[in-house]
Design an enzyme around this catalytic site. Structure first.
Site: not given
Ligand code: PMV
Length: 312
Positions: A100, A106-107, A151
């Site tokens: 999703p 991490g899509s 990610d």
């Molecule tokens: O929600 P996601 O999977 O995009 O993860 C973001 C993680 C953060 O720490 C909030 C931002 C980042 O770039 O690490």
């Protein structure tokens, strides 16, 4: 040319989101239950490079000249062609994803990884993981603004990582299986919005927010040793502690809190949001025997999808 397929898994952050942007450690693992897939086929002569995003029902044409409103997928493909010093080929790439979007799994990184992996093989110059990771990170900047790089690293290497921005990747061992539920609030939450809000909060109150970020870092370090020892009880406690700190960063929400309370009420050892927060997914650490009850509680509290995964 035969058809070429590449895949990339989703990912889930266990501990340390947001603080990782400011140099604290974070822990993330691949989530192979959801994935992105790219299939490359020969195209018609002169037609150029066509990217079909099957889930979005959209087709993009990659042209030699960059346009200001090019979507990230087109930018990614062009970045690869520039890196490989190749002209635009006559190929068609079809992308499918079960991850999703905008939900912390991490899509974006997975779709880009699958695309660049398949395309580089089709062009006869397969990328090594280090180069692929660097290119996907460039594209992540378009989605996120100031991504930490966690990610793309987990998705490209498909390994659990203990991640500190700018440092070599460290992986770790899992002392005993860690049983996890991943539950989706169903609310899309763009990462760059939550990350931007935390940045503004820190600009306004640097001392208070830096202390919160440091405490999150301490939680992530303790979580790494708990995973290595196979100490799930401690992981549950650390999840609760991490969630309390994320609340102080204003990235939780009513929807997340409702589901977290439902999971903990049904016997989860601890639960927390995962990723950017506000919406997206949460994780609940459970004992294997409690998983069915916690899953049922999450669903009846409104989770739109619950995945069960075991970290080994
Ligand atoms: O929600 P996601 O999977 O995009 O993860 C973001 C993680 C953060 O720490 C909030 C931002 C980042 O770039 O690490």
């Amino acid at each position: 040319m035969a058809e070429i397929t590449a895949t990339a898994p989703g990912k889930i952050i266990l501990f340390g989101e947001h603080a990782v942007v400011y140099g604290q450690p974070a822990i993330a693992v691949p989530l192979p239950a959801v994935q992105s897939r790219a299939v490359v086929r020969p195209g018609r002569a002169g037609e150029g490079l066509i990217i079909v995003a099957a889930n979005l029902g959209r087709t993009f044409v990659v042209r030699t000249d960059a346009q200001p409103d090019d979507p990230a997928l087109v930018v990614a493909a062009r970045l690869l062609l520039t890196h490989l010093r190749q002209p635009v080929p006559d190929l068609q790439v079809v992308l499918h994803s079960t991850i999703p979007v905008a939900s912390g799994l991490g899509s974006g990184a997975a779709v880009t990884t699958a695309l660049l992996r398949a395309l580089s093989v089709a062009l006869g110059q397969p990328l090594d993981n280090e180069t692929l990771n660097a290119l996907v990170y460039e594209v992540e900047k378009l989605y996120h603004g100031t991504p930490s790089g966690i990610d793309n690293t987990v998705v490209v290497y498909e390994r659990p990582v203990y991640f500190v921005r700018g440092q070599p990747i460290e992986t770790f061992t899992v002392g005993a299986p860690v049983h996890l539920l991943v539950a989706d609030t169903g609310l899309a939450s763009p990462t760059h919005v939550a990350v931007g809000d935390v940045r503004r909060l820190r600009d306004a109150e640097p001392a208070r927010i830096d202390a919160v970020l440091e405490r999150i870092g301490t939680v992530a370090r303790s979580a790494r040793s708990a995973i290595e020892r196979g100490d799930t009880l401690t992981l549950g406690r650390l999840a609760r502690e991490n969630q309390a700190l994320l609340r102080e960063l204003t990235v939780s929400s009513e929807a997340l809190e409702t589901l977290i309370a439902a999971a903990e009420g049904a016997g989860a050892l601890g639960a927390k949001l995962s990723g950017a927060g506000r919406g997206g997914n949460l994780i609940a650490f459970v004992r294997a025997e409690a998983a069915p009850a916690v899953m049922a509680a999450l669903k009846s509290a409104g989770a739109v999808r619950v995945l069960y995964t075991v970290l080994t």
